[in-house]
Enzyme design. Sequence first.
Site, short mmCIF file in Angstrom:
data_model
loop_
_atom_site.label_atom_id
_atom_site.label_comp_id
_atom_site.label_asym_id
_atom_site.label_seq_id
_atom_site.Cartn_x
_atom_site.Cartn_y
_atom_site.Cartn_z
N ARG A 224 36.73 32.93 38.44
CA ARG A 224 36.07 32.19 39.53
C ARG A 224 34.95 33.05 40.11
NH1 ARG A 224 37.87 28.35 37.68
NH2 ARG A 224 39.38 26.85 38.50
N HIS A 272 29.63 26.79 33.97
CA HIS A 272 31.10 26.79 34.11
C HIS A 272 31.67 25.75 33.13
CE1 HIS A 272 34.68 26.77 37.14
NE2 HIS A 272 35.09 26.68 35.89
P1 NDP Z 1 48.16 32.19 35.38
O1 NDP Z 1 48.67 31.86 36.73
O2 NDP Z 1 48.96 31.78 34.19
O3 NDP Z 1 47.90 33.76 35.26
C1 NDP Z 1 47.40 34.52 36.31
C2 NDP Z 1 47.61 35.98 36.00
O4 NDP Z 1 47.02 36.76 37.04
C3 NDP Z 1 49.08 36.38 35.94
O5 NDP Z 1 49.28 37.32 34.91
C4 NDP Z 1 49.31 37.02 37.31
O6 NDP Z 1 50.34 38.00 37.30
C5 NDP Z 1 47.98 37.68 37.54
N1 NDP Z 1 47.71 37.92 38.96
C6 NDP Z 1 47.61 37.03 39.96
N2 NDP Z 1 47.35 37.63 41.12
C7 NDP Z 1 47.30 38.96 40.85
C8 NDP Z 1 47.07 40.11 41.64
N3 NDP Z 1 46.85 40.02 42.97
N4 NDP Z 1 47.10 41.32 41.03
C9 NDP Z 1 47.35 41.42 39.71
N5 NDP Z 1 47.56 40.36 38.90
C10 NDP Z 1 47.53 39.15 39.47
O7 NDP Z 1 46.70 31.55 35.30
P2 NDP Z 1 45.87 31.13 33.99
O8 NDP Z 1 45.92 32.24 33.01
O9 NDP Z 1 46.28 29.78 33.53
O10 NDP Z 1 44.41 30.97 34.60
C11 NDP Z 1 43.78 32.05 35.28
C12 NDP Z 1 42.55 31.55 36.01
O11 NDP Z 1 41.50 31.25 35.10
C13 NDP Z 1 42.74 30.23 36.78
O12 NDP Z 1 43.32 30.46 38.05
C14 NDP Z 1 41.34 29.68 36.87
O13 NDP Z 1 40.75 30.02 38.11
C15 NDP Z 1 40.59 30.38 35.73
N6 NDP Z 1 40.09 29.40 34.76
C16 NDP Z 1 38.74 29.34 34.50
C17 NDP Z 1 38.24 28.42 33.61
C18 NDP Z 1 36.78 28.35 33.30
O14 NDP Z 1 36.30 27.43 32.63
N7 NDP Z 1 36.00 29.30 33.74
C19 NDP Z 1 39.13 27.49 32.87
C20 NDP Z 1 40.52 27.68 33.17
C21 NDP Z 1 40.97 28.59 34.09
P3 NDP Z 1 51.88 37.56 37.02
O15 NDP Z 1 51.90 37.10 35.57
O16 NDP Z 1 52.65 38.79 37.19
O17 NDP Z 1 52.18 36.46 37.98
#
Ligand code: NDP
Length: 309
Positions: A224, A272
């Site tokens: 994002r 995007h």
């Molecule tokens: P998930 O919720 O599956 O994964 C998020 C990951 O981030 C997890 O491993 C989580 O840790 C980690 N995380 C969250 N907060 C923290 C923190 N404060 N410190 C360290 N690690 C953290 O999300 P997705 O993989 O499905 O998607 C990720 C993001 O990608 C979405 O939220 C979206 O904004 C973005 N996106 C962008 C797109 C685009 O076209 N540009 C398309 C699709 C998504 P843990 O596993 O331990 O919970």
Amino acid sequence: MALVIIRQDGKIDFWKEALKSQSPDLEIFSYYEDHPKEDIVMALIWKHPEGSLSAYPNLKLIASTGAGVDFIFEDPTRPKGIPITRIVDTKLADDMSEHVLAVILAHLKNLDTYKLQQTRGIWNPMNYSRIADFKVGIMGLGELGSVLANDLVRFGFRVQGWSNSRKSIDHIDSFTGEGELSDFLSSTEILVCLLPLTDKTIGILNASLFKKLPKNAFVINVARGGHLVDEDLITMLDNGHLSGAGLVVYHQEPLPESHPFWKHEKIHMTPHHASVSDPQSVIPQILENYRRVLNDKPLLNEISLDKGY
Ligand code: NDP
């Protein structure tokens, strides 16, 4: 009982038809047509107008049609305490992985610079890099990050990831929390951000984080726009600490014409559009959640309201 679609990108009819093709009897409304608000139990939304969710007294589920839910938390008027679901989809993860791979390979082989030279009529062979030369660090080893990590390993990259909880994925070093962030960064030569945007991750890609990366590191933000402090990226590219950046997401989209990213030679920009929910692929999980919400069953892909992702 009915479902309302709320989005402002002109794709309501597209989603309506896709839903109808898989569930012809479903009652679906678009938020701007006249509809019985008290019948709505599920709102299927993407970047809804602020306040639009509060029109539904019997709403039981807010469903994002994307992987991200940050736009829902940004609406202070959203009804609180109602479950929120998001999309988890193989195509979405594969598309993202392919995009990031393309950006990384273009960087290794100087494709952006060659394109620039071509437009200026310059023939200037440059040293290229090899996959084995780089360690890729992925911030966020969730649904998307873990698919990317495995793909990168298959390509021969050395890969490590940073997440909230420790992961056990073959060939991938797992770092967690604030305490291990510096170690993760100091050995990351290509940084990919795939974190959700939350109170804890907003502005995380800033000068102090970039300084912890080795000189000449390359940064890719596909998560994002709010993760990145734009001015800090430009400073670190201009002072030579970072070698380049690949961006897909921005604070304001489309990016305003006057934004310095447009003309920055070290920034590879794409709209995007790296990875977009394919209705035919994701509608089964949406319909399943509609059935589940009507029957008070546990939902698929429900996010934590406390964590915000
Ligand atoms: P998930 O919720 O599956 O994964 C998020 C990951 O981030 C997890 O491993 C989580 O840790 C980690 N995380 C969250 N907060 C923290 C923190 N404060 N410190 C360290 N690690 C953290 O999300 P997705 O993989 O499905 O998607 C990720 C993001 O990608 C979405 O939220 C979206 O904004 C973005 N996106 C962008 C797109 C685009 O076209 N540009 C398309 C699709 C998504 P843990 O596993 O331990 O919970």
